[in-house]
Design an enzyme around this catalytic site. Structure first.
Site, PDB file in Angstrom:
ATOM      1  N   VAL A  76       0.849  -1.191   0.000  1.00  0.00           N
ATOM      2  CA  VAL A  76       0.000   0.000   0.000  1.00  0.00           C
ATOM      3  C   VAL A  76       0.885   1.241   0.000  1.00  0.00           C
ATOM      4  CG1 VAL A  76      -1.875  -1.203   1.176  1.00  0.00           C
ATOM      5  CG2 VAL A  76      -0.182   0.054   2.535  1.00  0.00           C
ATOM      6  N   ASN A 188      17.451   4.335  -5.318  1.00  0.00           N
ATOM      7  CA  ASN A 188      16.722   5.394  -6.015  1.00  0.00           C
ATOM      8  C   ASN A 188      17.549   6.669  -6.116  1.00  0.00           C
ATOM      9  OD1 ASN A 188      14.692   3.496  -6.018  1.00  0.00           O
ATOM     10  ND2 ASN A 188      13.087   4.960  -5.577  1.00  0.00           N
ATOM     11  N   GLU A 191      19.784   6.088  -8.842  1.00  0.00           N
ATOM     12  CA  GLU A 191      18.951   6.173 -10.056  1.00  0.00           C
ATOM     13  C   GLU A 191      18.816   7.643 -10.493  1.00  0.00           C
ATOM     14  OE1 GLU A 191      15.141   3.959  -9.738  1.00  0.00           O
ATOM     15  OE2 GLU A 191      14.143   5.827 -10.285  1.00  0.00           O
TER      16      GLU A 191
END
Ligand code: 6PG
Length: 479
Positions: A76, A188, A191
């Site tokens: 979620v 990330n 990234e």
């Protein structure tokens, strides 16, 4: 309901649904649950033939469908929604059960949740999953935190659904409590840096070499066959080769030049500041996205003078392209090295035992930054697990040595032309900072002592010293 499911997935958005299908396709019986039952039914209707799904409409049914120890994966939205879902399910679980959070949670939240659930005997397994929706379905890279006891049970399941490179799984238990989400966060951050470096290389090839997007796509295709070979370089070539159907123009020219972010790059930089980890390429990449979105400020600066040198000839452009390749590669090595060092700093701070080579191993496939050179990083740490920097490895050091002239020339040409290269410059300055014999930090210490009596160390003796700046002749004092 019979407890037949090896794992349960609650939260059937794109990522949750694809992970559930991936587990099912690999022979695991998967209980599926979603707040609104429509998604649960749709999943079973559309993909029920792919494996064994146990649809559950209530939390109680869902938990009852799980074999003991229960393995319950929550997919979620990070933040309050995650807390609400944990609060809903934890009371239904028993000691030894496991809650796996596969969302992009902040590692500090994961540490908090892990500690709270540990009190109840429940394992909370913060798990970084990379590879987007495609990876979730066909094999992601999986960075697992939590207890090693829980990994004994979960490891084989994660291995079965993860990407594989040379027959090796791209899943690993990277460390306890929040280590999985921490490593995903740094993934990330890297990234962001990698994408910004690639974007800067494109900009230089366009503005200095004068190439068209289609020509630059070919350059990236070529680079993808060499040491820069990676998913991000591959998709860059595709994006640059793409023509907008509506206008017939290069796609890259019709897209608004303001980059968004969901926040994991920002978290990396915020955390790096707390840890004192100089991840400057990641930080510049994050700030570059922020600056791109500052419309008003950009309008105020628009038209101010910049560099003016003319476009290169075709022969010079070919030479320049090879320079940019060196600059991109060298900057990329530095950006990755910064990320790895940040993981080391965090491991020391939070007491994690992180095998740095295994981080490289699980990033070779499935994730967004998958790249051929990660295998070399894996090998470098395998040869020396205590490696302080990638540049301590001979081959990387040689490549950086070879890149010196072209790397500096690239950054200099950008400055001469007035083309922004924040990530290239940050990487080069980081390299120069760390290799410098003396840094001007000595002067800073003098200034700090002058205005704040903050004291300084001396190069010739131990201790902390203070100079009485307003009283010439008075000897310095030491602690
Ligand atoms: C991945 C990606 C994924 C995602 C992030 C970053 O590993 O699969 O990193 O987590 O693309 O949401 O997106 P932003 O650029 O929006 O921060």
């Amino acid at each position: 309901m019979n407890a037949t499911a090896a794992i349960g997935v609650t939260g059937l958005g794109v990522m949750g649904r694809n992970l559930a299908r991936n587990f099912a396709r690999n022979g695991h019986t998967v209980a599926v649950h979603n707040r609104s039952v429509g998604r649960t039914r749709a999943l079973v209707e559309e993909f029920g033939h792919e494996g064994t799904f146990v649809p559950a409409e209530t939390a109680e049914e869902f938990v009852a469908a799980l074999e003991r120890p229960r393995r319950l994966m929550i997919m979620v939205q990070a933040g309050e929604v995650t807390d609400a879902v944990i609060d809903e399910f934890a009371p239904l679980l028993q000691p030894g059960d496991m809650i796996i959070d596969g969302g992009n949670a902040h590692f500090a939240d994961t540490r908090r949740r892990e500690a709270a659930l540990r009190e109840k005997g429940i394992h909370f397994v913060g798990t970084g999953v990379s590879g987007g929706e495609e990876g979730a379905l066909n094999g992601p890279s999986i960075m697992v935190g939590g207890s090693s006891e829980s990994y004994d049970v979960l490891g084989p399941m994660f291995d079965s659904i993860s990407a594989k490179v040379d027959g090796e799984s791209c899943a690993a238990h990277v460390g306890t409590d929040g280590a999985g989400h921490f490593v995903k966060m740094v993934h990330n951050g890297i990234e962001y840096a990698d994408m910004q470096l690639i974007a800067e290389a494109y900009d230089l090839l366009r503005q200095v070499a004068g190439y068209t997007p289609a020509e630059i796509a070919e350059v990236f295709q070529e680079w993808n066959r060499g040491r820069l070979g990676s998913y991000l370089i591959e998709i860059t070539a595709e994006v640059l080769a793409h023509t907008d159907a509506l206008t017939g123009q290069a796609f890259v020219d019709i897209v608004t030049d303001a980059a968004g972010q969901k926040g994991t790059g920002r978290w990396t930089v915020q955390t790096a500041l707390d840890l004192g980890s100089p991840v400057t390429a990641i930080a510049q990449a994050t700030f570059a996205r922020a600056a791109s979105g500052q419309r008003e400020l950009r309008a105020a600066y628009a038209g101010l003078p910049g560099g003016t040198t003319p476009l290169l000839s075709r022969t010079e452009a070919a030479r320049f392209t090879s320079q940019v390749e060196h600059a991109l590669y060298a900057s990329k090595v530095i950006a990755y090295d910064q990320g790895w060092k940040m993981i080391q700093d965090a491991a020391a701070e939070f007491g994690w035992k992180i095998d740095l080579g295994s981080v490289a191993r699980i990033w070779r496939g499935g994730c967004i930054i998958r790249a051929t050179f990660l295998d070399r990083i894996r090998a470098a740490y395998a040869a020396d697990p205590e490696l302080v920097s990638l540049l301590g490895e001979m081959e990387f050091a040689m490549e950086i040595t070879d890149a010196q002239v072209p790397w500096r020339e690239t950054v200099a040409s950008a400055a001469r032309r007035g083309i922004p290269v924040p990530a290239f410059s940050a990487a080069l300055s980081h390299y120069d900072t760390l290799r410098a014999e003396r840094l001007p930090a000595a002067l800073l210490q003098g200034q700090r002592d002058y205005f704040g009596a903050h004291t300084y160390g001396r190069t010739d003796r131990p201790g902390a010293f203070h100079t009485h700046w307003a009283e010439p002749g008075r000897p310095e004092t030491s602690d």
